[in-house]
Scaffold this motif. Structure first.
Motif, short mmCIF file in Angstrom:
data_model
loop_
_atom_site.label_atom_id
_atom_site.label_comp_id
_atom_site.label_asym_id
_atom_site.label_seq_id
_atom_site.Cartn_x
_atom_site.Cartn_y
_atom_site.Cartn_z
N THR A 175 1.06 -1.22 -0.19
CA THR A 175 -0.06 0.08 0.04
C THR A 175 0.98 1.28 0.06
OG1 THR A 175 -0.06 0.07 2.21
CG2 THR A 175 -1.92 -1.20 1.43
N LEU A 176 0.30 2.63 -0.43
CA LEU A 176 1.06 3.72 -0.18
C LEU A 176 1.59 3.87 1.26
CD1 LEU A 176 1.79 6.27 -1.62
CD2 LEU A 176 -0.17 7.23 -0.74
N GLU A 177 0.95 3.60 2.29
CA GLU A 177 1.31 3.59 3.45
C GLU A 177 2.73 2.96 3.77
OE1 GLU A 177 -1.46 2.57 6.42
OE2 GLU A 177 -0.70 3.63 8.10
N GLN A 178 2.63 1.49 3.37
CA GLN A 178 3.64 0.60 3.60
C GLN A 178 5.08 1.33 2.53
OE1 GLN A 178 1.39 -2.50 2.30
NE2 GLN A 178 1.21 -3.48 4.34
N ARG A 179 4.83 1.68 1.46
CA ARG A 179 5.78 2.21 0.77
C ARG A 179 6.47 3.35 1.47
NH1 ARG A 179 8.65 2.72 -4.25
NH2 ARG A 179 8.06 0.53 -4.58
N GLU A 180 5.51 4.44 2.13
CA GLU A 180 6.20 5.59 2.67
C GLU A 180 6.83 5.25 3.77
OE1 GLU A 180 2.68 8.17 2.52
OE2 GLU A 180 3.32 8.98 0.57
N SER A 181 6.40 4.29 4.54
CA SER A 181 7.25 3.70 5.71
C SER A 181 8.43 2.98 5.39
CB SER A 181 6.25 3.03 6.57
OG SER A 181 5.88 1.83 6.09
N GLY A 182 8.74 2.64 4.19
CA GLY A 182 9.88 2.02 3.78
C GLY A 182 9.76 0.44 3.97
N SER A 183 8.49 -0.05 3.80
CA SER A 183 8.62 -1.42 4.30
C SER A 183 8.06 -2.16 2.98
CB SER A 183 7.61 -1.76 5.35
OG SER A 183 6.39 -1.23 5.00
N THR A 184 8.13 -1.44 1.93
CA THR A 184 7.82 -2.30 0.67
C THR A 184 8.18 -3.80 0.44
OG1 THR A 184 7.41 -0.23 -0.67
CG2 THR A 184 7.76 -2.33 -1.96
N ILE A 185 9.61 -3.90 0.61
CA ILE A 185 10.17 -5.15 0.23
C ILE A 185 10.00 -6.05 1.22
CG2 ILE A 185 12.51 -6.41 -0.09
CD1 ILE A 185 11.69 -4.26 -2.19
N GLU A 186 9.90 -5.73 2.45
CA GLU A 186 9.48 -6.54 3.49
C GLU A 186 7.97 -7.10 3.47
OE1 GLU A 186 8.55 -5.29 8.06
OE2 GLU A 186 10.04 -4.31 7.13
N VAL A 187 7.16 -6.34 2.96
CA VAL A 187 5.80 -6.66 2.54
C VAL A 187 5.54 -7.64 1.46
CG1 VAL A 187 3.51 -5.71 1.73
CG2 VAL A 187 4.79 -4.46 3.54
N VAL A 188 6.14 -7.51 0.23
CA VAL A 188 6.22 -8.25 -0.80
C VAL A 188 6.77 -9.42 -0.43
CG1 VAL A 188 5.70 -6.25 -2.51
CG2 VAL A 188 7.93 -7.19 -2.09
N ALA A 189 7.90 -9.38 0.26
CA ALA A 189 8.61 -10.79 0.75
C ALA A 189 7.72 -11.81 1.45
CB ALA A 189 9.91 -10.39 1.28
N ALA A 190 7.02 -10.91 2.10
CA ALA A 190 6.21 -11.74 3.25
C ALA A 190 5.14 -12.61 2.49
CB ALA A 190 5.53 -10.93 4.40
N GLN A 191 4.52 -11.65 1.42
CA GLN A 191 3.36 -12.24 0.59
C GLN A 191 3.99 -13.36 -0.23
OE1 GLN A 191 2.40 -8.32 -1.26
NE2 GLN A 191 0.75 -8.10 0.05
N THR A 192 4.99 -13.14 -0.43
CA THR A 192 5.79 -14.13 -1.50
C THR A 192 6.00 -15.51 -0.70
OG1 THR A 192 6.72 -12.31 -2.86
CG2 THR A 192 7.65 -14.59 -3.31
N LYS A 193 6.46 -15.29 0.53
CA LYS A 193 7.03 -16.32 1.44
C LYS A 193 5.67 -17.26 1.84
CE LYS A 193 9.19 -17.44 5.92
NZ LYS A 193 8.13 -18.52 6.19
N ALA A 194 4.57 -16.64 1.96
CA ALA A 194 3.27 -17.45 2.13
C ALA A 194 2.84 -18.31 1.03
CB ALA A 194 2.17 -16.32 2.49
#
Ligand code: 13P
Length: 248
Positions: free
Chosen positions: A130-149
């Motif tokens: 999301t925009l909020e996640q991008r702005e907080s610098g967690s983009t890679i962490e978020v997409v990695a968690a989605q890919t890990k699942a």
């Protein structure tokens, strides 16, 4: 080399008449051969048989979702078995609209991907921040968690296309810059290399979605880790053909 992949996600749009019109401009289009670009279009469930019956043989129809396990007493759902029975080869799973609006969790999406693959379906698995996640610098962490699942439940990636669709770019006209998209695709491939395997990382197509159109597709397609597109709004219009042509 990874074969370029272009998917048209029609979302919850279209009438019988409109669907026939879209299929007819697709059928008339001159596009690179199937050896160069793989094209799928994804109408709402109710139009799948119609689209399948009318669509040119080098393009394929995809469902936009399916149920997480074997069908049965799940009112309103469509099972993976039904798609197989209809001769549908592809399904989009984990689209951000379903994650956001229908609360599909990473785990649930992972289960869906694994079940659909187990029946022989090919899956376009969607991830994105999301925009909020991008702005907080967690983009890679978020997409990695989605890919890990997904990776936790899937052992064979041959039939998986990973679609990176940043939520802030979907339907907003705010396309990710080629550098922003390339950066995430590169990190995803690296994640797969470290956490799944190097061959899977080099073979798996990672496609971009979010405000792709006829004007911005070329520059995105030129990025080394962008292997195609998942297109929403523009897939309902003749410019979808230009997006398909960006394969070459
Ligand atoms: P738009 O191309 O309309 O931004 O939608 C992208 C998308 O969600 C494709 O799945």
């Amino acid at each position: 080399a990874r074969k370029f992949f272009v998917g048209g996600n029609w979302k919850c749009n279209g009438t019988n008449e409109e669907v026939k019109k879209i299929v007819s401009f697709l059928n008339e289009a001159e596009v690179p051969s199937e050896d160069v670009v793989e094209v799928v279009v994804s109408p709402p469930f109710v139009f799948l048989p119609l689209v399948k019956s009318l669509l040119r043989p080098d393009f394929h129809a995809a469902a936009q979702n399916c149920w997480v396990k074997k069908g049965g007493a799940f009112t309103g759902e469509i099972s993976a078995e039904m798609l197989v029975n209809l001769g549908i080869q592809w399904v989009i799973l984990g689209h951000s609209e379903r994650r956001q609006l229908l609360n599909e969790s990473n785990d649930f999406v992972g289960d869906k991907v694994a079940y659909a693959l187990s029946l022989g379906l090919k899956v376009i698995a969607c991830i994105g921040e999301t925009l909020e996640q991008r702005e907080s610098g967690s983009t890679i962490e978020v997409v990695a968690a989605q890919t890990k699942a997904i990776a936790d439940k899937v052992s064979n990636w041959d039939n998986v296309v990973l679609a990176y669709e940043p939520v802030w770019a979907i339907g907003t006209g705010k396309v990710a810059t080629p550098a922003q998209a390339q950066d995430v695709h590169y990190e995803l491939r690296k994640w797969i290399e470290s956490n799944v395997d190097a061959e899977v990382a080099s073979k798996t197509r990672i496609i971009y979605g979010g405000s792709v159109n006829g004007a911005n597709c070329k520059e995105l397609a030129a990025q080394p880790d962008i292997d195609g597109f998942l297109v929403g709004g523009a897939s309902l219009k003749p410019e979808f053909v230009d997006i398909i042509k960006s394969a070459t």
